[in-house]
Structures are given as structure tokens and as C-alpha cells.
Design a protein around this motif. Structure first.
Motif, mmCIF file in Angstrom:
data_model
loop_
_atom_site.group_PDB
_atom_site.id
_atom_site.type_symbol
_atom_site.label_atom_id
_atom_site.label_comp_id
_atom_site.label_asym_id
_atom_site.label_seq_id
_atom_site.Cartn_x
_atom_site.Cartn_y
_atom_site.Cartn_z
ATOM 1 N N ALA A 135 35.030 40.247 62.481
ATOM 2 C CA ALA A 135 35.310 38.942 61.873
ATOM 3 C C ALA A 135 36.450 39.074 60.867
ATOM 4 O O ALA A 135 36.632 40.136 60.253
ATOM 5 N N ALA A 136 37.217 37.987 60.705
ATOM 6 C CA ALA A 136 38.382 38.005 59.824
ATOM 7 C C ALA A 136 38.047 37.386 58.474
ATOM 8 O O ALA A 136 37.283 36.406 58.386
ATOM 9 N N TYR A 137 38.656 37.943 57.427
ATOM 10 C CA TYR A 137 38.406 37.500 56.065
ATOM 11 C C TYR A 137 39.715 37.479 55.277
ATOM 12 O O TYR A 137 40.733 38.049 55.702
ATOM 13 N N LEU A 138 39.655 36.825 54.125
ATOM 14 C CA LEU A 138 40.810 36.712 53.242
ATOM 15 C C LEU A 138 40.385 37.023 51.815
ATOM 16 O O LEU A 138 39.366 36.510 51.330
ATOM 17 N N LEU A 139 41.172 37.860 51.147
ATOM 18 C CA LEU A 139 41.037 38.076 49.705
ATOM 19 C C LEU A 139 42.155 37.316 48.993
ATOM 20 O O LEU A 139 43.288 37.272 49.481
ATOM 21 N N ALA A 140 41.853 36.724 47.848
ATOM 22 C CA ALA A 140 42.877 36.075 47.030
ATOM 23 C C ALA A 140 42.440 36.117 45.572
ATOM 24 O O ALA A 140 41.240 36.193 45.270
ATOM 25 N N SER A 141 43.434 36.082 44.670
ATOM 26 C CA SER A 141 43.156 36.191 43.241
ATOM 27 C C SER A 141 43.531 34.891 42.512
ATOM 28 O O SER A 141 44.643 34.383 42.706
ATOM 29 N N PRO A 142 42.637 34.368 41.675
ATOM 30 C CA PRO A 142 42.961 33.211 40.842
ATOM 31 C C PRO A 142 43.615 33.659 39.537
ATOM 32 O O PRO A 142 43.448 34.806 39.111
ATOM 33 N N GLU A 143 44.338 32.754 38.904
ATOM 34 C CA GLU A 143 44.957 33.034 37.603
ATOM 35 C C GLU A 143 44.142 32.393 36.497
ATOM 36 O O GLU A 143 43.698 31.255 36.612
ATOM 37 N N GLU A 144 43.982 33.143 35.395
ATOM 38 C CA GLU A 144 43.271 32.667 34.215
ATOM 39 C C GLU A 144 43.941 33.216 32.964
ATOM 40 O O GLU A 144 44.685 34.202 33.021
ATOM 41 N N PRO B 214 45.184 36.463 24.398
ATOM 42 C CA PRO B 214 46.251 35.661 23.802
ATOM 43 C C PRO B 214 47.619 36.042 24.390
ATOM 44 O O PRO B 214 47.973 37.214 24.463
ATOM 45 N N ASN B 215 48.317 35.038 24.872
ATOM 46 C CA ASN B 215 49.665 35.223 25.448
ATOM 47 C C ASN B 215 49.671 36.033 26.736
ATOM 48 O O ASN B 215 50.700 36.582 27.117
ATOM 49 N N LEU B 216 48.528 36.140 27.406
ATOM 50 C CA LEU B 216 48.470 36.859 28.676
ATOM 51 C C LEU B 216 47.709 36.034 29.701
ATOM 52 O O LEU B 216 46.517 35.769 29.551
ATOM 53 N N VAL B 217 48.433 35.607 30.725
ATOM 54 C CA VAL B 217 47.828 34.914 31.867
ATOM 55 C C VAL B 217 48.052 35.795 33.091
ATOM 56 O O VAL B 217 49.157 36.282 33.327
ATOM 57 N N GLY B 218 47.008 36.017 33.848
ATOM 58 C CA GLY B 218 47.143 36.884 35.015
ATOM 59 C C GLY B 218 45.969 36.753 35.946
ATOM 60 O O GLY B 218 45.101 35.890 35.769
ATOM 61 N N TYR B 219 45.924 37.624 36.929
ATOM 62 C CA TYR B 219 44.836 37.582 37.893
ATOM 63 C C TYR B 219 43.511 37.895 37.217
ATOM 64 O O TYR B 219 43.407 38.815 36.415
ATOM 65 N N ARG B 220 42.512 37.098 37.569
ATOM 66 C CA ARG B 220 41.178 37.331 37.022
ATOM 67 C C ARG B 220 40.202 37.538 38.184
ATOM 68 O O ARG B 220 39.458 36.645 38.575
ATOM 69 N N THR C 1 42.938 41.564 36.643
ATOM 70 C CA THR C 1 42.275 42.246 37.747
ATOM 71 C C THR C 1 42.715 41.642 39.073
ATOM 72 O O THR C 1 42.469 40.472 39.342
ATOM 73 N N GLY C 2 43.357 42.415 39.937
ATOM 74 C CA GLY C 2 43.850 41.971 41.235
ATOM 75 C C GLY C 2 45.245 42.552 41.414
ATOM 76 O O GLY C 2 45.832 43.062 40.473
ATOM 77 N N ALA C 3 45.808 42.537 42.584
ATOM 78 C CA ALA C 3 45.253 42.007 43.822
ATOM 79 C C ALA C 3 44.387 43.066 44.502
ATOM 80 O O ALA C 3 44.695 44.247 44.436
ATOM 81 N N CYS C 4 43.318 42.612 45.172
ATOM 82 C CA CYS C 4 42.389 43.547 45.788
ATOM 83 C C CYS C 4 42.715 43.758 47.264
ATOM 84 O O CYS C 4 43.457 42.990 47.864
ATOM 85 N N ALA C 5 42.142 44.814 47.827
ATOM 86 C CA ALA C 5 42.362 45.123 49.237
ATOM 87 C C ALA C 5 41.182 45.915 49.762
ATOM 88 O O ALA C 5 40.409 46.506 48.998
ATOM 89 N N THR C 6 41.054 45.929 51.084
ATOM 90 C CA THR C 6 40.048 46.756 51.736
ATOM 91 C C THR C 6 40.475 46.971 53.182
ATOM 92 O O THR C 6 41.342 46.271 53.698
ATOM 93 N N THR C 7 39.877 47.964 53.824
ATOM 94 C CA THR C 7 40.162 48.228 55.233
ATOM 95 C C THR C 7 38.984 48.943 55.860
ATOM 96 O O THR C 7 38.271 49.712 55.190
ATOM 97 N N GLU C 8 38.765 48.698 57.140
ATOM 98 C CA GLU C 8 37.687 49.388 57.843
ATOM 99 C C GLU C 8 37.977 50.873 58.003
ATOM 100 O O GLU C 8 37.071 51.665 58.223
ATOM 101 N N GLY C 9 39.242 51.254 57.898
ATOM 102 C CA GLY C 9 39.614 52.642 58.104
ATOM 103 C C GLY C 9 39.269 53.571 56.960
ATOM 104 O O GLY C 9 39.409 54.786 57.089
ATOM 105 N N ALA C 10 38.842 53.013 55.821
ATOM 106 C CA ALA C 10 38.472 53.841 54.664
ATOM 107 C C ALA C 10 37.147 53.340 54.100
ATOM 108 O O ALA C 10 37.085 52.784 53.005
ATOM 109 N N PRO C 11 36.040 53.537 54.834
ATOM 110 C CA PRO C 11 34.763 52.954 54.429
ATOM 111 C C PRO C 11 34.215 53.484 53.113
ATOM 112 O O PRO C 11 33.395 52.824 52.478
ATOM 113 N N SER C 12 34.651 54.666 52.680
ATOM 114 C CA SER C 12 34.127 55.215 51.432
ATOM 115 C C SER C 12 34.643 54.472 50.207
ATOM 116 O O SER C 12 34.082 54.602 49.116
ATOM 117 N N LEU C 13 35.713 53.684 50.369
ATOM 118 C CA LEU C 13 36.321 53.021 49.214
ATOM 119 C C LEU C 13 35.667 51.695 48.876
ATOM 120 O O LEU C 13 35.600 51.312 47.711
#
Length: 315
Positions: free
Chosen positions: A221-230, A234-240, A277-289
């Protein structure tokens, strides 16, 4: 795995960002450096704001894929990146850039020079001049002023490429668009919008921006990861953190949504304390991660990103 890194100490200026490749032969338990794919380079472009638009061309937010169906063995390893100009004073001109493509017969190389693959209209001709394709010419993408954070997935019969599209609709928003190539990245067509900027607010985040798309497959099955901004500090906006979504129909770019039309979140990966925190990733080829979660640490010098393993198996 592709990693964006800086040359030298962690407090060097931004223009030293470039891409490297590491390989694992034990399903992700250990990694060794394999190749440096690109390096920063001095460049001068035309731009309306300066008489002398001289700076540095960098390559970041890379995505690595093995295109095993490419009839040319020298092109089967592909890296997509956002290449753009940084002007003096670390002025990041992400709009003055393009999606680049690097190719190799093996993850360890030798890697080709950058191919200017996908450009878009901006106040400078730099993005479109010499580009294989102008994304601004594709219906549905005309309002995008920047394309960034490529996430590529090899599927039987083609390559699917998810891109963050920055656009203006009363404010700067970011949505995720899905493109497809059936000729091994020679050309791309638009499939549709996976996530809108307004989806972020629908899910309770303060900014209408979802970016850093990563497509992956787990148990067929296919999936999508995405990161929101928050706002993180103070003075730092980024991936949360990172949101995991299911694709009910990857062929037609349809994300799973509830009865009210909101995207269904299968998992939310985040840190307990507010951090970039982000951007995240995963793959079936490295199940230990499990999921990989880049996290910025500002508590004590040196300020740096760490790539954390979450231990959570996809999806």
C-alpha cells in the motif's frame, strides 16, 4: 539514503549545503559514506533587485531513487534536489532555482553533473533557461512561485514525484502536488493535488503550509509523509513533526479523507519538547530503522540536526 550536509564546522554559513549518499548492507543497522553527489558553486544570475546578482548555487532537500526500469544502466540511480541561489548575507532565493536531477550507475557513483530538470517562472530567467520542462506551463500549477522538497517513488511503469508548491492566497501557503513520469524523468505530467495548505489548518496547525512530502510503500500500500509548520520558539518557525497519510488511489493522486473531507492522519511523529522536527522518511529496505526523524537541537552548542530512528514500523 541521501543526506544534505554542510562542509566544515556546524556554524558555517548556509551556502555550503550539498548532498551526500550513504549505503547500508544490513537493512539499515549501519551506514557508510558512498559518494558526494554535488557541491556548492559560485554563480551569477540575472535578477531585478541587484545590479550584480552573484552568489552561490546550492543543492538541498534531496530525494534518492533506484529506477530499475531505465533502459540505460548509467541512469538508474537518480537524485532529485532543489537547486537555488544564495546571495550574500545568506539571502535564500529559493524562487531563483529549479528541481535538478543527478544520475549514476550505482549509489557510489560516478554521479553526473546537475541536469536542470524542472523550472518555473520567476522574476529571473535563471529558473527556466535551459530547463527540460517549465512547470508553470502545466495547468493547475500556474500559481506556484516555488517548487521544493521533492519526494520520488519508483513504481512499475514510472516515477511518481511529490513536490511542495508555495503559492499566495491572501498569505503564503504550501500544498503538495503529485507529478508522474513514464519516460524515466524525461518529462512529467500533473496527477493532482495531494494536500492543500488549508488541510494543515483543518488538522489544527497554525499555518496553512504542509511540505516535505515523502512517498513510500508498506505491505503493498502507498503512503505519504508530510510536515506541518508551527512556531517552535521565539523567532523560529519550522517543521513540527511528520504526519502519515494513506493514499487510497496513488494512480489518481487520491488521499484518504473522512466524511468531512479532512485528510485522515494515521500517525503523528513529533518530539515531546517543541523542536524543529522533519522532514521524515522511511523505506521497506531498512526495516530496523522505522521512520527516520531529523530533529534540530538548539539547547547547547553546537546547534545541529540529528537524524533519529523512531522505532515505529511503517505505516
Amino acid at each position: 539514503i541521501s543526506v544534505d550536509s554542510e562542509r566544515g564546522p556546524c556554524d558555517v554559513s548556509f551556502p555550503l549545503v550539498h548532498s551526500r549518499v550513504a549505503v547500508s548492507n544490513d537493512a539499515g543497522l549501519s551506514w557508510t559514506w558512498a559518494a558526494t553527489v554535488n557541491t556548492p558553486e559560485p554563480i551569477t544570475i540575472d535578477c531585478p533587485e541587484l545590479a550584480d546578482c552573484s552568489g552561490t548555487l546550492i543543492h538541498e532537500v534531496s530525494s534518492l531513487v533506484f529506477d530499475g526500469e531505465d533502459p540505460n544502466p548509467a541512469l538508474r540511480w537518480k537524485m532529485f534536489a532543489h537547486s537555488y541561489v544564495v546571495l550574500p548575507g545568506d539571502s535564500l532565493k529559493r524562487e531563483y532555482g529549479y528541481i535538478s536531477l543527478f544520475s549514476a550507475p550505482d549509489a557510489s557513483g560516478p554521479w553526473s553533473a546537475a541536469r536542470k530538470l524542472l523550472g518555473w517562472n520567476s522574476r529571473s530567467s535563471f529558473s527556466t533557461s535551459g530547463a527540460s520542462q517549465n512547470l508553470s506551463d502545466i495547468p493547475g500549477l500556474e500559481d506556484c512561485v516555488i517548487f521544493t522538497e521533492p519526494g520520488v517513488l519508483a513504481q512499475p511503469g514510472g516515477l511518481d514525484l511529490a513536490l511542495g508548491c508555495a503559492y499566495f492566497a491572501g498569505e503564503v501557503k504550501i500544498r503538495v502536488e503529485l507529478l508522474r513520469s513514464v519516460d524515466h524523468a524525461a518529462t512529467f505530467t500533473r496527477v493532482g493535488t495531494l494536500l492543500t495548505g488549508d488541510d494543515a489548518r483543518c488538522l489544527g496547525f497554525e499555518n496553512a503550509r504542509l511540505n516535505a512530502p515523502h512517498l513510500f510503500v508498506a505491505d503493498g500500500a502507498a503512503y505519504l509523509l508530510a510536515s506541518p509548520e508551527e512556531s517552535i520558539a521565539p523567532n523560529l518557525v519550522g517543521y513540527r513533526g511528520c504526519l502519515v497519510f494513506a493514499l487510497d488511489d496513488l494512480a489518481n493522486g487520491r488521499l484518504r479523507r473522512d466524511g468531512a473531507g479532512a485528510p485522515v492522519v494515521l500517525r503523528y511523529l513529533d518530539t515531546t519538547a517543541p523542536r524543529f522536527t522533519g522532514a521524515c522518511a522511511t523505506t521497506e529496505g531498512a526495516p530496523s530503522l522505522g521512520y527516520l526523524q531529523p530533529t534540530l537541537y538548539l539547547d547547547a552548542p553546537p546547534s545541529l540536526f540529528r537524524i533519529l530512528t523512531t522505532g515505529y514500523a511503517a505505516p
